[in-house]
Motif scaffolding. Structure first.
Motif, PDB file in Angstrom:
ATOM      1  N   UNK A  57     -25.339  23.717 -16.297  1.00 20.40           N
ATOM      2  CA  UNK A  57     -25.126  23.956 -17.661  1.00 20.40           C
ATOM      3  C   UNK A  57     -24.951  25.524 -17.764  1.00 20.40           C
ATOM      4  N   UNK A  58     -24.467  25.932 -18.983  1.00 15.55           N
ATOM      5  CA  UNK A  58     -24.244  27.181 -19.197  1.00 15.55           C
ATOM      6  C   UNK A  58     -25.708  28.169 -19.211  1.00 15.55           C
ATOM      7  N   UNK A  59     -26.669  27.435 -19.826  1.00 15.47           N
ATOM      8  CA  UNK A  59     -27.838  28.178 -19.643  1.00 15.47           C
ATOM      9  C   UNK A  59     -28.537  28.491 -18.401  1.00 15.47           C
ATOM     10  N   UNK A  60     -28.235  27.164 -17.835  1.00 11.58           N
ATOM     11  CA  UNK A  60     -28.700  27.121 -16.257  1.00 11.58           C
ATOM     12  C   UNK A  60     -27.848  28.317 -15.329  1.00 11.58           C
ATOM     13  N   UNK A  61     -26.767  28.393 -15.536  1.00 16.95           N
ATOM     14  CA  UNK A  61     -26.050  29.439 -14.997  1.00 16.95           C
ATOM     15  C   UNK A  61     -26.600  31.011 -15.420  1.00 16.95           C
ATOM     16  N   UNK A  62     -26.612  31.042 -16.644  1.00 18.41           N
ATOM     17  CA  UNK A  62     -27.305  32.403 -17.095  1.00 18.41           C
ATOM     18  C   UNK A  62     -28.622  32.727 -16.532  1.00 18.41           C
ATOM     19  N   UNK A  63     -29.536  31.829 -16.656  1.00 16.74           N
ATOM     20  CA  UNK A  63     -30.729  31.966 -16.025  1.00 16.74           C
ATOM     21  C   UNK A  63     -31.099  32.028 -14.420  1.00 16.74           C
ATOM     22  N   UNK A  64     -29.897  31.591 -13.650  1.00 20.74           N
ATOM     23  CA  UNK A  64     -29.700  31.884 -12.266  1.00 20.74           C
ATOM     24  C   UNK A  64     -29.196  33.312 -12.204  1.00 20.74           C
ATOM     25  N   UNK A  65     -28.212  33.632 -12.984  1.00 26.77           N
ATOM     26  CA  UNK A  65     -27.842  35.121 -12.713  1.00 26.77           C
ATOM     27  C   UNK A  65     -28.932  35.953 -13.032  1.00 26.77           C
ATOM     28  N   UNK A  66     -29.663  35.814 -14.147  1.00 25.77           N
ATOM     29  CA  UNK A  66     -30.824  36.717 -14.485  1.00 25.77           C
ATOM     30  C   UNK A  66     -31.985  36.839 -13.618  1.00 25.77           C
ATOM     31  N   UNK A  67     -32.286  35.509 -13.049  1.00 27.18           N
ATOM     32  CA  UNK A  67     -33.366  35.417 -11.755  1.00 27.18           C
ATOM     33  C   UNK A  67     -32.595  36.441 -10.639  1.00 27.18           C
ATOM     34  N   UNK A  68     -31.521  36.395 -10.441  1.00 24.40           N
ATOM     35  CA  UNK A  68     -30.788  37.020  -9.191  1.00 24.40           C
ATOM     36  C   UNK A  68     -30.925  38.571  -9.693  1.00 24.40           C
ATOM     37  N   UNK A  69     -30.655  38.787 -10.702  1.00 21.34           N
ATOM     38  CA  UNK A  69     -30.495  40.178 -11.080  1.00 21.34           C
ATOM     39  C   UNK A  69     -31.989  40.943 -11.078  1.00 21.34           C
ATOM     40  N   UNK A  70     -33.006  40.192 -11.521  1.00 20.65           N
ATOM     41  CA  UNK A  70     -34.575  40.549 -11.379  1.00 20.65           C
ATOM     42  C   UNK A  70     -34.699  40.743  -9.898  1.00 20.65           C
ATOM     43  N   UNK A  71     -34.368  39.890  -9.219  1.00 19.72           N
ATOM     44  CA  UNK A  71     -34.684  39.922  -7.686  1.00 19.72           C
ATOM     45  C   UNK A  71     -34.150  41.149  -7.090  1.00 19.72           C
ATOM     46  N   UNK A  72     -32.965  41.357  -7.333  1.00 16.75           N
ATOM     47  CA  UNK A  72     -32.025  42.538  -6.757  1.00 16.75           C
ATOM     48  C   UNK A  72     -32.947  43.854  -7.188  1.00 16.75           C
ATOM     49  N   UNK A  73     -33.299  43.849  -8.554  1.00 22.24           N
ATOM     50  CA  UNK A  73     -33.963  45.148  -8.987  1.00 22.24           C
ATOM     51  C   UNK A  73     -35.382  45.369  -8.243  1.00 22.24           C
ATOM     52  N   UNK A  74     -36.073  44.012  -7.925  1.00 24.45           N
ATOM     53  CA  UNK A  74     -37.365  44.231  -7.228  1.00 24.45           C
ATOM     54  C   UNK A  74     -37.090  44.693  -5.813  1.00 24.45           C
ATOM     55  N   UNK A  98     -23.843  22.765 -30.255  1.00 19.48           N
ATOM     56  CA  UNK A  98     -23.903  23.836 -29.719  1.00 19.48           C
ATOM     57  C   UNK A  98     -25.354  23.938 -28.605  1.00 19.48           C
ATOM     58  N   UNK A  99     -26.280  23.538 -29.130  1.00 19.27           N
ATOM     59  CA  UNK A  99     -27.479  23.319 -28.272  1.00 19.27           C
ATOM     60  C   UNK A  99     -27.409  22.500 -27.177  1.00 19.27           C
ATOM     61  N   UNK A 100     -26.491  21.384 -27.359  1.00 20.15           N
ATOM     62  CA  UNK A 100     -26.232  20.370 -26.246  1.00 20.15           C
ATOM     63  C   UNK A 100     -25.488  21.060 -25.205  1.00 20.15           C
ATOM     64  N   UNK A 101     -24.129  21.735 -25.662  1.00 15.32           N
ATOM     65  CA  UNK A 101     -23.414  22.401 -25.009  1.00 15.32           C
ATOM     66  C   UNK A 101     -23.886  23.431 -24.021  1.00 15.32           C
ATOM     67  N   UNK A 102     -25.031  24.275 -24.607  1.00 14.56           N
ATOM     68  CA  UNK A 102     -25.627  25.413 -23.986  1.00 14.56           C
ATOM     69  C   UNK A 102     -26.715  24.820 -22.683  1.00 14.56           C
ATOM     70  N   UNK A 103     -27.265  23.708 -23.250  1.00 16.16           N
ATOM     71  CA  UNK A 103     -28.583  23.489 -22.285  1.00 16.16           C
ATOM     72  C   UNK A 103     -28.147  21.793 -21.753  1.00 16.16           C
ATOM     73  N   UNK A 104     -27.453  21.242 -21.980  1.00 14.54           N
ATOM     74  CA  UNK A 104     -27.243  19.920 -21.328  1.00 14.54           C
ATOM     75  C   UNK A 104     -25.850  19.422 -20.671  1.00 14.54           C
ATOM     76  N   UNK A 105     -24.898  19.998 -21.316  1.00 17.12           N
ATOM     77  CA  UNK A 105     -23.553  19.663 -20.718  1.00 17.12           C
ATOM     78  C   UNK A 105     -23.093  20.385 -19.567  1.00 17.12           C
ATOM     79  N   UNK A 106     -23.157  19.884 -18.456  1.00 20.87           N
ATOM     80  CA  UNK A 106     -22.709  20.550 -17.236  1.00 20.87           C
ATOM     81  C   UNK A 106     -21.354  20.745 -17.098  1.00 20.87           C
ATOM     82  N   UNK A 107     -20.943  21.811 -16.345  1.00 20.36           N
ATOM     83  CA  UNK A 107     -19.458  22.088 -16.185  1.00 20.36           C
ATOM     84  C   UNK A 107     -18.998  22.368 -14.872  1.00 20.36           C
TER      85      UNK A 107
END
Length: 231
Positions: A149-166, A133-142
């Motif tokens: 990776x899922x975590x990279x997608x999540x971090x990009x969405x989180x950063x975009x949300x913060x930017x829009x809020x700012x 599950x750690x590998x799937x979330x952080x290393x396995x690209x889709x």
């Protein structure tokens, strides 16, 4: 936002030795939000999975989808969802495809790590599951995520949300200054310039304009009620 969940049964070493995995998957970025491994397919395994997800994501209020397993139709679980500000969704009877993305993750896990493996202890199975599950979330690209990776997608969405809020916070400040300046300005042209700045800076300026912010000269007089002088 939509979260999917399910419980799956595995066997290790001998056929009669069963172990259960409960997980929650975020449909947007395909990451595993939380999971719990247990010897029993009961209410606690589902409740603990949900509590872990809420603890890790206190501001999340997604649509929560599951099949019609007894844990998910439990009144206690329904109250837990309401308490977390989530809306419950369930698959139609005999329609596993309604929870297809969650079933898809189980298929990936089985194909890449479970089938063909022999586990001689519960600890060995648990370690395999955690590592995967750690590998799937952080290393396995889709590919369907844009080759990330899922975590990279999540971090990009989180950063975009913060930017829009700012950006919205910045736009709100400029808009406030515009209102103040507008009420005391002596030139309709100046008021229009300030409005253009607000329109440019605020991502929601088109909504704000529907509340009375117009480039018409008459808008200058309308805002004189805020305490400034009329143009």
């Amino acid at each position: 936002m939509k979260w999917l969940t399910d419980v799956i049964e595995f066997k290790w070493y001998e056929e009669f030795t069963k172990i259960y995995l409960s997980a929650i998957l975020d449909l947007y970025d395909r990451r595993i939000v939380s999971y719990v491994i247990s010897d029993h397919n009961d209410n606690p395994i589902v409740f603990d999975t949900f509590k872990a997800a809420v603890k890790a994501n206190p501001d999340a209020h997604p649509l929560f989808h599951s099949d019609r397993g007894f844990q998910y139709t439990n009144q206690t679980f329904h109250h837990m969802l309401e308490g977390a500000g989530m809306t419950q969704s369930m698959s139609r009877v005999a329609h596993c495809i309604d929870n297809g993305s969650m079933e898809g993750f189980w298929g990936i896990l089985k194909r890449e790590k479970y089938y063909g493996s022999r586990f001689t202890s519960k600890q060995e199975f648990v370690r395999m599951t955690r590592d995967y599950i750690y590998y799937y979330n952080t290393q396995r690209v889709q590919r369907n995520l844009g080759v990330v990776t899922p975590m990279e997608k999540y971090q990009m969405a989180f950063a975009a949300k913060k930017f829009c809020q700012g950006q919205y916070a910045l736009g709100s400040k400029i808009l406030f200054y515009f209102i103040v300046r507008l009420t005391g300005c002596g030139s309709k042209g100046t008021a229009s310039v300030f409005y253009c700045l607000a329109l440019y800076a605020s991502p929601h300026a088109h909504m704000e304009s529907r509340m009375g912010f117009r480039l018409l000269p008459s808008s200058v007089r309308e805002y004189s009620t805020l305490g400034g002088t009329s143009a």
